[in-house]
Design a protein around this motif. Structure first.
Motif, short mmCIF file in Angstrom:
data_model
loop_
_atom_site.label_atom_id
_atom_site.label_comp_id
_atom_site.label_asym_id
_atom_site.label_seq_id
_atom_site.Cartn_x
_atom_site.Cartn_y
_atom_site.Cartn_z
N UNK A 1 -8.97 11.59 -6.68
CA UNK A 1 -8.82 11.54 -5.22
C UNK A 1 -10.16 11.51 -4.50
N UNK A 2 -11.26 11.42 -5.26
CA UNK A 2 -12.58 11.37 -4.64
C UNK A 2 -12.74 10.16 -3.75
N UNK A 3 -11.98 9.10 -4.06
CA UNK A 3 -12.10 7.87 -3.28
C UNK A 3 -11.74 8.10 -1.81
N UNK A 4 -10.85 9.05 -1.54
CA UNK A 4 -10.39 9.30 -0.17
C UNK A 4 -11.54 9.77 0.71
N UNK A 5 -12.51 10.46 0.14
CA UNK A 5 -13.63 10.99 0.92
C UNK A 5 -14.79 10.00 1.02
N UNK A 6 -14.70 8.88 0.32
CA UNK A 6 -15.79 7.91 0.35
C UNK A 6 -15.81 7.15 1.67
N UNK A 7 -17.00 6.74 2.07
CA UNK A 7 -17.16 6.09 3.38
C UNK A 7 -16.44 4.76 3.44
N UNK A 9 -13.77 3.82 1.87
CA UNK A 9 -12.33 4.00 1.95
C UNK A 9 -11.92 4.45 3.35
N UNK A 10 -12.72 5.28 3.98
CA UNK A 10 -12.40 5.73 5.34
C UNK A 10 -12.47 4.58 6.33
N UNK A 11 -13.45 3.68 6.15
CA UNK A 11 -13.51 2.48 7.00
C UNK A 11 -12.27 1.61 6.77
N UNK A 126 -14.96 -3.76 4.60
CA UNK A 126 -15.09 -3.71 6.06
C UNK A 126 -16.36 -2.96 6.45
N UNK A 127 -17.10 -3.52 7.41
CA UNK A 127 -18.29 -2.85 7.92
C UNK A 127 -18.07 -2.42 9.37
N UNK A 128 -19.09 -1.84 9.97
CA UNK A 128 -18.94 -1.33 11.33
C UNK A 128 -18.62 -2.43 12.32
N UNK A 129 -19.24 -3.60 12.15
CA UNK A 129 -18.96 -4.74 13.04
C UNK A 129 -17.49 -5.14 12.96
N UNK A 130 -16.97 -5.20 11.73
CA UNK A 130 -15.56 -5.54 11.55
C UNK A 130 -14.66 -4.54 12.28
N UNK A 131 -14.97 -3.26 12.16
CA UNK A 131 -14.14 -2.23 12.80
C UNK A 131 -14.20 -2.34 14.32
N UNK A 132 -15.37 -2.64 14.86
CA UNK A 132 -15.47 -2.82 16.31
C UNK A 132 -14.63 -4.00 16.78
N UNK A 133 -14.67 -5.09 16.03
CA UNK A 133 -13.89 -6.28 16.39
C UNK A 133 -12.39 -5.98 16.29
N UNK A 229 0.64 0.73 5.08
CA UNK A 229 -0.82 0.59 4.98
C UNK A 229 -1.43 1.84 4.33
N UNK A 230 -1.05 3.01 4.81
CA UNK A 230 -1.62 4.25 4.28
C UNK A 230 -1.24 4.43 2.81
N UNK A 231 0.06 4.30 2.52
CA UNK A 231 0.52 4.47 1.14
C UNK A 231 -0.09 3.41 0.22
N UNK A 232 -0.14 2.17 0.71
CA UNK A 232 -0.71 1.09 -0.10
C UNK A 232 -2.17 1.31 -0.42
N UNK A 233 -2.94 1.77 0.56
CA UNK A 233 -4.36 2.03 0.32
C UNK A 233 -4.55 3.18 -0.67
N UNK A 234 -3.76 4.23 -0.53
CA UNK A 234 -3.87 5.37 -1.45
C UNK A 234 -3.51 4.96 -2.88
N UNK A 235 -2.41 4.24 -3.03
CA UNK A 235 -1.99 3.80 -4.37
C UNK A 235 -3.02 2.86 -4.98
#
Length: 269
Positions: A1-7, A9-11, A126-133, A229-235
């Motif tokens: 579950x370490x992936x959940x805390x990675x930057x 994955x959060x993006x 995804x990077x910061x620019x992508x998230x802003x868009x 989306x949430x379940x798919x990303x976690x799996x």
């Protein structure tokens, strides 16, 4: 579950949650208006724009967005030209988008691997620019729908009555197409151009099974989209699977379960 805390994955989670709201919402209007295939069309045109962006060294999503918006205007124009055969507009624009994309692929063989990430999705990049868009598009879509929900409801269910009542039908048709183009353009990096149509249509298909009103449909599509989306990303993160494909397969599984449940309820009654 370490992936959940990675930057990264959060993006990915933030981007996925934003698209999990807007894509199913726009998909609901498309499905109710029997224009569900427009998602495939605009996504293929967006890929042509992404390819051109890589070719000329411009932010790919921005170029894809411009292409998708131009295609949405073209679809509306052709729909008016072929009133009795409205689906022709979708087929024509899709063919043009695929043809242009293939041409640009051959012109820039060096970036084909980058374009592939847009075909199948690359949410972890995804990077910061992508998230802003993506965030900007989400705000625009939500404001447009919230402020015009009554008009959009009437246009969706009875376009002729909307025209008789004095609503600018052409404006609202174009608005829906442009909003859809915006959503698809920013979605292709998350689930990929080949799968984005599923995120538009499957939550809407699920809502048609369980919702009893338009308001319930709006709430249902958002809930289903976000959960998938949430379940798919976690799996996908835990078992190292393709995120876009995992999200879409979860949506299909939910749809099948709802269909089985509905059949069981009918058989029991």
């Amino acid at each position: 579950m370490e992936i959940v805390t990675s930057e990264f994955f959060q993006r990915a989670l933030i981007g996925g949650l934003l698209i999990g709201v807007t894509a199913p919402l726009m998909g609901l209007f498309l499905v109710l208006r029997r224009l569900s295939m427009i998602g495939d069309t605009l996504s293929h045109v967006s890929i042509a724009g992404v390819a051109l962006g890589f070719l000329i060294g411009v932010y790919p999503i921005a170029v894809g967005l411009i292409f998708a918006i131009a295609a949405s205007f073209a679809i509306e124009k052709l729909r008016k030209a072929y009133k009795s055969y409205a689906e022709l507009s979708i087929a024509i624009i899709m063919s043009g988008g695929v043809a242009l994309a293939s041409l640009l692929f051959t012109m820039g063989k060096g970036f084909n691997n980058n374009v592939n990430s847009y075909l199948f999705g690359s949410i972890y990049t995804l990077n910061s620019t992508d998230l802003y868009v993506i965030g900007g598009v989400t705000v625009v879509v939500l404001i447009a729908i919230w402020s015009q929900v009554k008009e959009l409801f009437l246009i969706t269910f009875d376009e002729d009555a909307a025209a008789v009542s004095g609503l600018p039908v052409k404006f609202y048709n174009v608005m829906i197409s442009v909003l859809t183009a915006l959503v698809i353009s920013v979605s292709i990096k998350i689930v990929g151009a080949l799968l984005v149509s599923a995120l538009l249509t499957i939550p809407a298909a699920c809502s048609l099974i369980i919702a009893r009103s338009f308001r319930q449909s709006v709430i249902t599509v958002v809930i289903i989209g976000e959960l998938a989306v949430v379940a798919g990303l976690l799996i996908a993160g835990i078992w190292n699977l393709a995120p876009g494909g995992t999200i879409v397969l979860l949506l299909i599984a939910v749809l099948l379960l709802l269909l089985v449940f509905r059949r069981g309820v009918r058989a029991g009654s």
